[in-house]
Design an enzyme around this catalytic site. Sequence first.
Site, PDB file in Angstrom:
ATOM      1  N   LEU A   1       0.724  -1.300   0.219  1.00 40.64           N
ATOM      2  CA  LEU A   1      -0.089   0.005   0.162  1.00 40.64           C
ATOM      3  C   LEU A   1       0.908   1.214  -0.036  1.00 40.64           C
ATOM      4  O   LEU A   1       1.655   1.458   0.805  1.00 40.64           O
ATOM      5  CB  LEU A   1      -1.018   0.105   1.207  1.00 40.64           C
TER       6      LEU A   1
ATOM      7  N   ARG B   1       1.608  13.942   7.240  1.00 43.71           N
ATOM      8  CA  ARG B   1       2.377  14.122   8.653  1.00 43.71           C
ATOM      9  C   ARG B   1       3.896  14.264   8.269  1.00 43.71           C
ATOM     10  O   ARG B   1       4.553  14.834   9.133  1.00 43.71           O
ATOM     11  CB  ARG B   1       2.265  12.957   9.704  1.00 43.71           C
TER      12      ARG B   1
ATOM     13  N   ASP C   1       5.150   2.356   4.007  1.00 42.82           N
ATOM     14  CA  ASP C   1       5.891   3.094   5.036  1.00 42.82           C
ATOM     15  C   ASP C   1       6.309   2.248   5.884  1.00 42.82           C
ATOM     16  O   ASP C   1       6.761   2.764   7.074  1.00 42.82           O
ATOM     17  CB  ASP C   1       4.977   4.219   5.393  1.00 42.82           C
TER      18      ASP C   1
ATOM     19  N   LYS D   1      41.934  15.635  -9.232  1.00 43.58           N
ATOM     20  CA  LYS D   1      40.585  15.575 -10.206  1.00 43.58           C
ATOM     21  C   LYS D   1      41.128  14.796 -11.485  1.00 43.58           C
ATOM     22  O   LYS D   1      42.048  15.084 -12.218  1.00 43.58           O
ATOM     23  CB  LYS D   1      39.838  16.618 -10.543  1.00 43.58           C
TER      24      LYS D   1
ATOM     25  N   TYR E   1      42.460  24.374 -17.840  1.00 42.04           N
ATOM     26  CA  TYR E   1      41.321  24.745 -18.387  1.00 42.04           C
ATOM     27  C   TYR E   1      41.446  26.172 -18.837  1.00 42.04           C
ATOM     28  O   TYR E   1      41.881  27.011 -18.257  1.00 42.04           O
ATOM     29  CB  TYR E   1      40.100  24.840 -17.264  1.00 42.04           C
TER      30      TYR E   1
HETATM   31  C1  UD1 Z   1      -1.651   1.968   9.725  1.00 44.90           C
HETATM   32  C2  UD1 Z   1      -2.757   0.988  10.723  1.00 44.90           C
HETATM   33  C3  UD1 Z   1      -2.323   1.033  12.005  1.00 44.90           C
HETATM   34  C4  UD1 Z   1      -0.841   0.409  12.206  1.00 44.90           C
HETATM   35  C5  UD1 Z   1      -0.024   1.273  11.341  1.00 44.90           C
HETATM   36  C6  UD1 Z   1       1.264   0.538  11.245  1.00 44.90           C
HETATM   37  C7  UD1 Z   1      -4.900   1.226   9.326  1.00 44.90           C
HETATM   38  C8  UD1 Z   1      -6.166   1.817   9.414  1.00 44.90           C
HETATM   39  N1  UD1 Z   1      -4.256   1.462  10.578  1.00 44.90           N
HETATM   40  O1  UD1 Z   1      -1.966   3.239  10.398  1.00 44.90           O
HETATM   41  O2  UD1 Z   1      -3.073   0.017  12.757  1.00 44.90           O
HETATM   42  O3  UD1 Z   1      -0.489   0.311  13.712  1.00 44.90           O
HETATM   43  O4  UD1 Z   1      -0.504   1.228   9.905  1.00 44.90           O
HETATM   44  O5  UD1 Z   1       2.218   1.583  10.628  1.00 44.90           O
HETATM   45  O6  UD1 Z   1      -4.604   0.582   8.284  1.00 44.90           O
HETATM   46  N2  UD1 Z   1      -2.501   4.168   2.097  1.00 44.90           N
HETATM   47  C9  UD1 Z   1      -2.960   3.758   1.021  1.00 44.90           C
HETATM   48  N3  UD1 Z   1      -4.033   4.411   0.572  1.00 44.90           N
HETATM   49  C10 UD1 Z   1      -4.750   5.041   1.520  1.00 44.90           C
HETATM   50  C11 UD1 Z   1      -4.161   5.385   2.746  1.00 44.90           C
HETATM   51  C12 UD1 Z   1      -3.114   4.819   2.980  1.00 44.90           C
HETATM   52  O7  UD1 Z   1      -2.522   3.260   0.045  1.00 44.90           O
HETATM   53  O8  UD1 Z   1      -5.979   5.395   1.352  1.00 44.90           O
HETATM   54  C13 UD1 Z   1      -1.048   3.248   2.491  1.00 44.90           C
HETATM   55  C14 UD1 Z   1      -0.142   4.589   2.657  1.00 44.90           C
HETATM   56  O9  UD1 Z   1       0.776   5.228   1.547  1.00 44.90           O
HETATM   57  C15 UD1 Z   1       0.918   3.929   3.753  1.00 44.90           C
HETATM   58  C16 UD1 Z   1       0.036   2.785   4.314  1.00 44.90           C
HETATM   59  O10 UD1 Z   1      -1.266   2.678   3.327  1.00 44.90           O
HETATM   60  O11 UD1 Z   1       2.055   3.404   2.955  1.00 44.90           O
HETATM   61  C17 UD1 Z   1      -0.427   3.183   5.788  1.00 44.90           C
HETATM   62  O12 UD1 Z   1      -1.455   4.403   5.837  1.00 44.90           O
HETATM   63  P1  UD1 Z   1      -0.946   5.129   6.975  1.00 44.90           P
HETATM   64  O13 UD1 Z   1      -1.921   6.261   6.685  1.00 44.90           O
HETATM   65  O14 UD1 Z   1       0.301   5.695   7.294  1.00 44.90           O
HETATM   66  O15 UD1 Z   1      -1.704   4.495   8.304  1.00 44.90           O
HETATM   67  P2  UD1 Z   1      -1.415   4.569   9.748  1.00 44.90           P
HETATM   68  O16 UD1 Z   1      -2.096   5.797  10.457  1.00 44.90           O
HETATM   69  O17 UD1 Z   1       0.139   4.696   9.995  1.00 44.90           O
HETATM   70 CA    CA Z   2       1.780   4.850   8.767  1.00 44.41          CA
END
Ligand code: UD1
Ligand code: CA
Length: 467
Positions: free
Chosen positions: A9, A16, A105, A349, A385
């Site tokens: 994902l 943030r 992430d 260089k 140069y």
């Molecule tokens: C999420 C989890 C949380 C967990 C944490 C761990 C959910 C609801 N929560 O929270 O329980 O502890 O990760 O790191 O899943 N992303 C998408 N599409 C979206 C939203 C997010 O692809 O619509 C991707 C983001 O790019 C990211 C990942 O999903 O890579 C996680 O999204 P993020 O918003 O960081 O979730 P957290 O609040 O960290």
């Molecule tokens: Ca996250």
Amino acid sequence: MRMLAVAVLAAGRGTRMKSSLPKVLHTLGGRSLVERALGSLSGMEFSHRLIVVGYGGDQVKSSLGNLTNLKFVDQTEQLGTGHAVQQVIPHLNGFQGDLLVLNGDVPLLRPQTLKRLLQIHQDHQNSATVLTAHLPNPTGYGRVFCNDQNVLTGIVEDRDCTTAQKQNRRINAGVYCFHWPDLIQVLPNLSADNDQKEYYLTDVVKSLSPIMAVDVEDYQEIQGINNRKQLAEAYAILQDRIKDDWMAAGVTLVDPDSITIDETVELSPDVIIEPQTHLRGNTRIQTGCRIGPGSLIENSQIGANVTVLYSVVSDSTVQDGARIGPYAHLRGAAQVGENCRIGNFVEIKKSSLGDRTNVAHLSYIGDATLGNQVNVGAGTITANYDGFQKHPTQIGDRTKTGSNSVFVAPVNIGADVTVGAGSVVTQDTPDDCLVLARAKQTVIPGWRPRQYPQPADTTQQSAPKDS
Ligand code: UD1
Ligand code: CA
């Protein structure tokens, strides 16, 4: 073994981070977060490798363009992690295996952790298996609740937690295995009934069974990156891993906290890295070297028993036994031979130096080829140069250049030549000669500076006259 698919994902903006760059493209030790998340899949076989992209999707796609068998799935509106996984449904039509889901992430996961999660998932024939950790500071993560049989009963996001729920330190790492035929039953039914009005992937756990939580062995692996502080913390974790491995392999790090080493660097046993030293890119350092304090070595090959003190070496090669620094700068494919000495305030260089050649003080050597045992006098410059083009200088074996000499390139100096101090050498020379290219000293006997009238003496003017 059931078939295995993976979905990473990577569509979120990462608000943030407060950045115009999509979060998953921020780099950690030279590689983007999403590249690292994909790296944690190494050694596993997948029937489908899917990556959900959305915010900055084109940038994410082009950054991963060189990876084969990766299918991009668009999530045009980012309505949450559950909504992101919904987007893969059309790509897994009729799929009967397991789906591994990773947040893009979470960059520090080890491949063996994912393999272990999958093994447990398949051994127990779970509907879902969730990677969890007990964190000293769980703030920001979803909290995982289990019954006394370790069966997962719910995941509550930090912002949706009651004060009592926040006390739970067991967190969701954002890494899951799902039996796809089970997940597909419940995935379309998510609601966005929460503080963020998002579709949470974590809500599917309420409707799946059996479902298990599996603790990670090293909780540092599951660090998620939501802000710059966590990015810096993850860098520190990564650095600790790299440095621990090198110390175990026989490298001395003096004050490791002040040293950084890229994963791509290779070191031999009995290398000593002194404080405030940074080793980057495709760098290889052989045994017996002492590097630092205060040095940066980038994409360079350093032979055995070399010392580098307060110096910068980029894209260059240094052979065995050479001494570099203090305050030297080697760049642009400089090649330094065995037992050379490159000293104070010297820049080299795109030049090659034979063995036992010394450039000890205050010199610029650019686009030059120096033979063996050349002695370059203090302040020697190759003027390479002309304002339009770079030109080469060649200096033969055992030649000695006088202090403050200038070689106006293109120019070839033979072997065993002595160049007088202060010479400006514009023409080629044969071997075995003395070259003087400076005005002859003139001595005018009895000469005195011209006498100017004495300036008015103000102290005398204001003093009372005594006659
Ligand atoms: C999420 C989890 C949380 C967990 C944490 C761990 C959910 C609801 N929560 O929270 O329980 O502890 O990760 O790191 O899943 N992303 C998408 N599409 C979206 C939203 C997010 O692809 O619509 C991707 C983001 O790019 C990211 C990942 O999903 O890579 C996680 O999204 P993020 O918003 O960081 O979730 P957290 O609040 O960290
Ligand atoms: Ca996250």
